[in-house]
Scaffold this motif. Structure first.
Motif, PDB file in Angstrom:
ATOM      1  N   CYS A 671       0.828  -1.212   0.000  1.00  0.00           N
ATOM      2  CA  CYS A 671       0.000   0.000   0.000  1.00  0.00           C
ATOM      3  C   CYS A 671       0.858   1.256   0.000  1.00  0.00           C
ATOM      4  CB  CYS A 671      -0.928   0.000   1.214  1.00  0.00           C
ATOM      5  SG  CYS A 671      -2.164  -1.322   1.196  1.00  0.00           S
ATOM      6  N   ALA A 672       1.957   1.239   0.741  1.00  0.00           N
ATOM      7  CA  ALA A 672       2.827   2.415   0.771  1.00  0.00           C
ATOM      8  C   ALA A 672       3.526   2.629  -0.560  1.00  0.00           C
ATOM      9  CB  ALA A 672       3.864   2.256   1.890  1.00  0.00           C
ATOM     10  N   ASN A 673       3.875   1.546  -1.243  1.00  0.00           N
ATOM     11  CA  ASN A 673       4.537   1.643  -2.543  1.00  0.00           C
ATOM     12  C   ASN A 673       3.567   1.848  -3.690  1.00  0.00           C
ATOM     13  OD1 ASN A 673       7.311   1.432  -2.034  1.00  0.00           O
ATOM     14  ND2 ASN A 673       7.158  -0.758  -1.694  1.00  0.00           N
ATOM     15  N   ARG A 674       2.270   1.653  -3.382  1.00  0.00           N
ATOM     16  CA  ARG A 674       1.224   1.726  -4.415  1.00  0.00           C
ATOM     17  C   ARG A 674       1.485   0.735  -5.541  1.00  0.00           C
ATOM     18  NH1 ARG A 674       1.047   8.376  -4.765  1.00  0.00           N
ATOM     19  NH2 ARG A 674       0.393   8.693  -2.610  1.00  0.00           N
ATOM     20  N   ILE A 675       1.872  -0.459  -5.142  1.00  0.00           N
ATOM     21  CA  ILE A 675       2.117  -1.533  -6.107  1.00  0.00           C
ATOM     22  C   ILE A 675       1.193  -2.688  -5.775  1.00  0.00           C
ATOM     23  CG2 ILE A 675       4.526  -0.906  -6.526  1.00  0.00           C
ATOM     24  CD1 ILE A 675       5.359  -3.063  -4.549  1.00  0.00           C
ATOM     25  N   GLY A 676       0.975  -3.523  -6.735  1.00  0.00           N
ATOM     26  CA  GLY A 676       0.083  -4.648  -6.535  1.00  0.00           C
ATOM     27  C   GLY A 676       0.795  -5.961  -6.347  1.00  0.00           C
ATOM     28  N   HIS A 677       2.119  -5.948  -6.419  1.00  0.00           N
ATOM     29  CA  HIS A 677       2.851  -7.205  -6.259  1.00  0.00           C
ATOM     30  C   HIS A 677       4.294  -6.879  -5.879  1.00  0.00           C
ATOM     31  CE1 HIS A 677       4.032  -5.943 -10.278  1.00  0.00           C
ATOM     32  NE2 HIS A 677       5.088  -6.723 -10.141  1.00  0.00           N
ATOM     33  N   PHE A 678       5.045  -7.902  -5.560  1.00  0.00           N
ATOM     34  CA  PHE A 678       6.477  -7.773  -5.297  1.00  0.00           C
ATOM     35  C   PHE A 678       7.133  -9.045  -5.802  1.00  0.00           C
ATOM     36  CE2 PHE A 678       3.916  -8.679  -1.561  1.00  0.00           C
ATOM     37  CZ  PHE A 678       4.295  -9.971  -1.247  1.00  0.00           C
ATOM     38  N   ASN A 679       8.363  -8.913  -6.265  1.00  0.00           N
ATOM     39  CA  ASN A 679       9.060 -10.033  -6.884  1.00  0.00           C
ATOM     40  C   ASN A 679      10.117 -10.658  -5.986  1.00  0.00           C
ATOM     41  OD1 ASN A 679       8.458  -7.916  -9.356  1.00  0.00           O
ATOM     42  ND2 ASN A 679       8.084 -10.030  -9.918  1.00  0.00           N
ATOM     43  N   HIS A 680      10.615  -9.889  -5.017  1.00  0.00           N
ATOM     44  CA  HIS A 680      11.674 -10.394  -4.143  1.00  0.00           C
ATOM     45  C   HIS A 680      11.320 -10.088  -2.688  1.00  0.00           C
ATOM     46  CE1 HIS A 680      13.664  -9.484  -8.036  1.00  0.00           C
ATOM     47  NE2 HIS A 680      14.282 -10.629  -7.811  1.00  0.00           N
ATOM     48  N   VAL A 681      11.560 -11.079  -1.824  1.00  0.00           N
ATOM     49  CA  VAL A 681      11.383 -10.907  -0.381  1.00  0.00           C
ATOM     50  C   VAL A 681      12.645 -11.419   0.302  1.00  0.00           C
ATOM     51  CG1 VAL A 681      10.044 -11.511   1.658  1.00  0.00           C
ATOM     52  CG2 VAL A 681       8.886 -11.180  -0.525  1.00  0.00           C
ATOM     53  N   LEU A 682      13.309 -10.514   1.011  1.00  0.00           N
ATOM     54  CA  LEU A 682      14.518 -10.867   1.752  1.00  0.00           C
ATOM     55  C   LEU A 682      14.229 -10.703   3.240  1.00  0.00           C
ATOM     56  CD1 LEU A 682      17.533 -11.487   2.107  1.00  0.00           C
ATOM     57  CD2 LEU A 682      18.022  -9.078   1.614  1.00  0.00           C
ATOM     58  N   VAL A 683      14.400 -11.778   4.018  1.00  0.00           N
ATOM     59  CA  VAL A 683      14.084 -11.788   5.449  1.00  0.00           C
ATOM     60  C   VAL A 683      15.355 -12.057   6.231  1.00  0.00           C
ATOM     61  CG1 VAL A 683      12.768 -12.882   7.289  1.00  0.00           C
ATOM     62  CG2 VAL A 683      11.718 -12.555   5.049  1.00  0.00           C
ATOM     63  N   TYR A 684      15.647 -11.184   7.199  1.00  0.00           N
ATOM     64  CA  TYR A 684      16.723 -11.403   8.164  1.00  0.00           C
ATOM     65  C   TYR A 684      16.076 -11.826   9.476  1.00  0.00           C
ATOM     66  CZ  TYR A 684      20.011  -8.965   5.069  1.00  0.00           C
ATOM     67  OH  TYR A 684      20.811  -8.597   4.014  1.00  0.00           O
ATOM     68  N   ILE A 716      -4.817  -8.426  -2.238  1.00  0.00           N
ATOM     69  CA  ILE A 716      -4.625  -7.362  -3.228  1.00  0.00           C
ATOM     70  C   ILE A 716      -5.423  -7.650  -4.485  1.00  0.00           C
ATOM     71  CG2 ILE A 716      -2.898  -6.261  -4.703  1.00  0.00           C
ATOM     72  CD1 ILE A 716      -0.891  -6.572  -2.478  1.00  0.00           C
ATOM     73  N   HIS A 717      -5.498  -8.924  -4.846  1.00  0.00           N
ATOM     74  CA  HIS A 717      -6.282  -9.307  -6.039  1.00  0.00           C
ATOM     75  C   HIS A 717      -7.762  -8.996  -5.830  1.00  0.00           C
ATOM     76  CE1 HIS A 717      -7.775 -11.608  -9.428  1.00  0.00           C
ATOM     77  NE2 HIS A 717      -8.505 -12.345  -8.597  1.00  0.00           N
ATOM     78  N   GLU A 718      -8.278  -9.246  -4.632  1.00  0.00           N
ATOM     79  CA  GLU A 718      -9.693  -8.976  -4.357  1.00  0.00           C
ATOM     80  C   GLU A 718      -9.988  -7.481  -4.268  1.00  0.00           C
ATOM     81  OE1 GLU A 718     -10.591 -11.060  -0.818  1.00  0.00           O
ATOM     82  OE2 GLU A 718     -10.350 -13.072  -1.690  1.00  0.00           O
ATOM     83  N   VAL A 722      -5.715  -6.727  -9.148  1.00  0.00           N
ATOM     84  CA  VAL A 722      -4.401  -7.013  -9.729  1.00  0.00           C
ATOM     85  C   VAL A 722      -4.248  -8.528  -9.893  1.00  0.00           C
ATOM     86  CG1 VAL A 722      -1.917  -6.781  -9.398  1.00  0.00           C
ATOM     87  CG2 VAL A 722      -3.458  -4.969  -8.642  1.00  0.00           C
ATOM     88  N   PRO A 723      -3.739  -8.991 -11.048  1.00  0.00           N
ATOM     89  CA  PRO A 723      -3.563 -10.440 -11.237  1.00  0.00           C
ATOM     90  C   PRO A 723      -2.645 -11.032 -10.174  1.00  0.00           C
ATOM     91  CG  PRO A 723      -3.316  -9.273 -13.312  1.00  0.00           C
ATOM     92  CD  PRO A 723      -3.385  -8.220 -12.260  1.00  0.00           C
ATOM     93  N   LYS A 724      -2.991 -12.185  -9.685  1.00  0.00           N
ATOM     94  CA  LYS A 724      -2.183 -12.855  -8.658  1.00  0.00           C
ATOM     95  C   LYS A 724      -0.883 -13.377  -9.269  1.00  0.00           C
ATOM     96  CE  LYS A 724      -4.078 -15.576  -5.710  1.00  0.00           C
ATOM     97  NZ  LYS A 724      -4.850 -16.655  -5.072  1.00  0.00           N
ATOM     98  N   VAL A 725       0.175 -13.311  -8.473  1.00  0.00           N
ATOM     99  CA  VAL A 725       1.479 -13.825  -8.882  1.00  0.00           C
ATOM    100  C   VAL A 725       1.691 -15.168  -8.217  1.00  0.00           C
ATOM    101  CG1 VAL A 725       3.962 -13.397  -8.935  1.00  0.00           C
ATOM    102  CG2 VAL A 725       2.366 -11.485  -9.115  1.00  0.00           C
ATOM    103  N   ASP A 726       2.100 -16.146  -8.998  1.00  0.00           N
ATOM    104  CA  ASP A 726       2.346 -17.479  -8.445  1.00  0.00           C
ATOM    105  C   ASP A 726       3.479 -17.410  -7.428  1.00  0.00           C
ATOM    106  OD1 ASP A 726       2.485 -20.122  -7.871  1.00  0.00           O
ATOM    107  OD2 ASP A 726       2.916 -20.799  -9.910  1.00  0.00           O
ATOM    108  N   ILE A 727       3.327 -18.127  -6.317  1.00  0.00           N
ATOM    109  CA  ILE A 727       4.326 -18.112  -5.263  1.00  0.00           C
ATOM    110  C   ILE A 727       5.675 -18.604  -5.776  1.00  0.00           C
ATOM    111  CG2 ILE A 727       3.720 -20.422  -4.470  1.00  0.00           C
ATOM    112  CD1 ILE A 727       4.851 -17.489  -2.262  1.00  0.00           C
TER     113      ILE A 727
END
Length: 874
Positions: A671-684, A716-718, A722-727
């Protein structure tokens, strides 16, 4: 005496032959171990009558039964062996046929059968990590046993798990022990002995003296109270002073953690049964440690310490019923115990801390020299048993390291123009430049209202703050974000109850500045933060009255607090440019970086605080946060993937808390980025041990992360269509951060040793990495203390990696080092990436300062609903 340290820094332009410009040689505090016999033999144990290893009692029975066979096993096999209750590992002796041992009391039989011959050289080259991980603990145990045998034959005395020379240094009545801590490491080069120097500070007065001084103070302050009330106050004050404190016993130098004081026990009167005999605590202690307690006096007064073995980091994890089992309870006599560490008053003594630092912080060259001398002195002795299968080398392991950087930090000057700070080997922080820097304000940020709360005795200080605050806001160009700068609401708190009442009446869009008085400051601070964070949802900035009372510190204190207010509201003090890794794929598509922390509430069974902080912009400098508090009954034990038990319990609330924090952070970031998806998730993930990483519980944490990603995609899709991205198309990398490690590195230049440069990176692809299914690397993010000590590295273990491959590990190390500069409370690098540091600060605020309860989780979410992008917990 305090010794002045001569500044002796390494040459930043020095270059070794055969190495690149940014490479260098470092020595690790690990010493190779040479094996005389490459082949070791593994034996299986079978008991008659059989004992199943189901619970703690069964394991204790196994241990007691094995002690009856130890002498004959040593005679038949070897004086040095390792065992894990069902297997034996020895060298030299190959028993082809099974051997049966009968205990001396004829109560049990032990059948020893050969399983296999293990060749360590072939094992190192094995491509089956499961086989390596399964047998390596026995090798490490055997190495530890032989090393302890060397220590027992030396002049060094055991100090809990460590060992030290008997004569401590005495500084202002404090006993400072210079100890050594030894562990084993299995690397790709073979087996290593890892040694490091540590210091232990022990108080000179006994625990009984502390209890007597508390009793005298309570009787002096409550002269008109009844005897019953005085005794109740004494018990409460003693418990508050000693609870969770660590103490050392005089006779065996072991460390214990005090749980409570049992006033019903008297060491000279109460008796217990030991080997069929009834004796008092005093008689048993004097009979067992007669030589060490000749001049000790034990008083005939009530009060004994109920303790658990080990310090704060080794809390015994058992349920309340097991903890109260008389067979497992440990009681100590207060006259024979000494508290470790410093008191609050001693920590405030600058000159004392300075003298202690000169004794405890060891320079790099002195440190590595002491470690090499120690190994030579110990291993130069002959052990009585002889025939050792292991030889310890006295030369440390040498590795090739890379110094990351130089980097560029982007900041904003007072005139609003962008400025750039170069981070090099010599310059790692910009504290001196901080006064000339402003902040990057968040879009649409406005401070509409501001209030100042103060004690009646601090009215003059409050007026000074208002005048200087207005002046510095204009100086930094922040007055355009504070339209009502002159209309600060000054509120005088006339009673202790007024603090909470007035904060509740302040509008939710206001910013509150609190001048914390000198008296009851901890209590007032807790009230302010609890109401503002858990109930009201407003930004508060607390300033100590004594800090504003010093004219020399007035401008920097008010200036820094003003900048911190803006950072709490979502502004950024500085940000990294990532110029060396901008070309990576993760910078070309939406990426979210998160740091997570799970903290157990001290003194409460099965209560946990789960916190997570995630980034929301392409500079990874703005954040969103979530926290949950859970307290539920533990679920069944977790089994390792190889079938063994970890001994830990599965915490269902932890997994649910991580799922909810991941889910809400990912959604708020989108919501803050105003995007409907993300491609990379990095967790520490902070504070996970290697044993926990191998358990199914940590695997459930990864599944919780994937489930959270799928839940966010569906939401986000609902909502937005925005089209859902496969995990499978979302790349995930999970890195475990470990700060409390014993590894140290020493930079080599012209046969001299120095503390490593900030940004020193030791690759996991080198021969220093440990065996196991996980890659790892070490990073030294920040420099050492000025002129003293040695910089400490941080270990990063890669649990799963879809973004970076083994060949791109340098990109991950460089990104991690960049993130260490992004913590807004420190103008320089911290030891962990900024999202992890923020998550730790969030947990500390909620658990240690606010004392958050489980029912406050709902209030916390409601108070900050729709106010994302702030860092109010700093």
């Amino acid at each position: 005496r305090f010794q002045k340290h001569v500044r002796d820094d390494p040459n930043p332009f020095y270059r070794e032959r055969g190495l690149d410009e940014n490479q260098c040689y470092v020595n690790a505090n690990t010493f190779p171990v040479e094996l005389k016999a490459q082949s070791f033999y593994e034996y299986r144990l079978k008991w008659d009558p059989e004992i199943k290893e189901d619970d703690r009692d069964s394991r204790n029975k196994l241990r007691e039964r094995f002690q009856k066979h130890v002498r004959r096993v040593k005679e038949a096999l070897s004086p040095y062996f390792a065992w894990d209750r069902m297997n034996l590992l020895v060298s030299h002796v190959d028993l082809s046929n099974p051997v049966e041992f009968i205990s001396e009391d004829k109560t049990s039989k032990l059948l020893v059968t050969k399983v296999q011959a293990v060749n360590l050289k072939d094992l190192r080259e094995s491509r089956e990590p499961d086989e390596v991980v399964k047998i390596m603990p026995l090798f490490k145990q055997l190495l530890n046993i032989i090393w302890r045998a060397y220590i027992n034959e030396s002049e060094y005395v055991r100090f809990d798990r460590d060992f030290y020379k008997p004569e401590p240094a005495i500084i202002d009545g404090l006993h400072v022990y210079r100890a050594y801590r030894a562990t084993t490491a299995v690397t790709r080069m073979g087996m290593m002995l890892q040694i490091d120097t540590i210091s232990k500070v022990v108080q000179s007065e006994t625990v009984r003296n502390i209890m007597d001084s508390i009793e005298s103070e309570q009787r002096r302050n409550n002269r008109n109270a009844s005897e019953e009330e005085i005794e109740r106050n004494i018990a409460f004050a003693v418990h508050a002073r000693l609870e969770n404190q660590c103490c050392m016993t005089k006779y065996n130098h072991r460390i214990y953690r005090i749980e409570r004081v049992d006033w019903d026990l008297n060491p000279c009167r109460n008796k217990f049964s030991k080997e069929g005999k009834e004796m008092t605590f005093r008689d048993y202690t004097l009979a067992t440690y007669n030589d060490k307690l000749r001049n000790s006096r034990i008083l005939d007064v009530p009060g004994m310490l109920e303790v658990v073995q080990g310090g704060r980091s080794r809390k015994r994890k058992m349920d309340q019923q097991s903890r109260r089992d008389p067979k497992r309870m440990i009681f100590l006599i207060p006259e024979l115990c000494y508290l470790t560490g410093l008191t609050d008053r001693q920590r405030l003594d600058f000159h004392l801390c300075k003298r202690l630092a000169a004794e405890t912080r060891v320079d790099a060259s002195e440190r590595i020299s002491h470690l090499g001398t120690l190994v030579r002195r110990l291993t130069g002795k002959d052990l009585p048993e002889g025939n050792l299968p292991i030889i310890f080398k006295s030369q440390p392991q040498q590795l090739t390291a890379t110094v990351l950087g130089p980097y560029t930090i982007e900041a904003k000057g007072k005139d609003g123009k962008e400025e750039y700070i170069k981070v090099t080997k010599q310059v790692n922080d910009w504290n001196r430049s901080l006064r000339d820097l402003a902040v990057f304000p968040r879009e649409g940020l406005k401070i509409k209202k501001m209030a100042c709360f103060y004690d009646p005795g601090d009215r003059r200080i409050a007026d000074t703050w208002k005048r200087e605050n207005e002046k510095l806001a204009r100086q930094f160009g922040l007055d355009r974000f504070m339209p009502n700068l002159r209309e600060v609401r000054m509120m005088e708190m006339k009673s202790s109850d007024a603090w909470e009442t007035e904060i509740k009446n302040v509008p939710s869009d206001a910013v509150i500045v609190v001048i914390v008085p000198r008296r009851n400051n901890e209590k007032i601070y807790r009230i302010i933060k609890r109401v503002s964070i858990l109930r009201k949802g407003v930004i508060t900035q607390c300033i100590k009255a004594e800090s504003l009372g010093n004219p020399k510190k007035l401008a920097p204190v008010i200036g820094n607090s003003l900048k911190q207010i803006f950072c709490k509201m979502g502004s950024v003090g500085w940000r990294s440019t990532f110029e060396d890794i901008k070309g990576h794929a993760m910078f070309k598509s939406p990426t979210i970086i998160m740091g997570t922390e799970v903290q157990m509430v001290r003194g409460v069974q099965n209560k946990y605080c789960v916190s997570a902080v995630g980034t929301t912009d392409r500079h990874f400098s703005r954040h969103v946060w979530q926290a949950r508090m859970y307290s539920e009954r533990a679920e069944p034990k977790v089994e390792k993937e190889d079938g063994g038990s970890t001994g830990k319990e599965q915490k269902g609330p932890v997994i649910r808390g991580l799922f909810e924090c991941y889910r809400d952070n990912l959604y708020n970031a989108c919501c803050a980025n105003r995007i409907g998806h993300f491609n990379h998730v990095l967790v520490y993930r902070n504070g996970v041990s290697e044993g926990h990483m191998k358990s199914k519980l940590f695997k459930q944490e990864i599944e919780a992360l994937k489930s959270a990603i799928e839940a966010v995609q569906s939401r986000i899709h609902e909502e937005k269509g925005v089209p859902k991205v496969d995990i499978k198309d979302i790349k995930i990398t999970v890195v475990v951060v470990q700060k409390r490690i014993s590894t140290r590195f020493f930079l080599k230049q012209d046969q001299k040793s120095f503390s490593p440069f900030p940004g020193t990176y030791v690759s996991g692809q080198s021969e220093s990495s440990s065996y196991g299914p996980f890659r790892s690397f070490h990073l030294v993010p920040c420099k050492k203390h000025p002129n003293q000590g040695t910089a400490s590295p941080t270990k990063f273990s890669i649990y799963m990696d879809d973004i970076f491959g083994p060949e791109e590990e340098g990109f991950l190390a460089s990104l991690t080092f960049h993130l260490c500069f992004m913590f807004c409370n420190w103008a320089g690098a911290v030891r962990v990436p900024a999202p992890v540091q923020y998550a730790c600060k969030l947990s500390q605020m909620l658990v240690d300062r606010i004392k958050m309860k489980e029912e406050d989780t709902t209030h916390l979410s409601r108070a900050w609903s729709g106010k994302g992008g702030n860092m109010a917990f700093l």
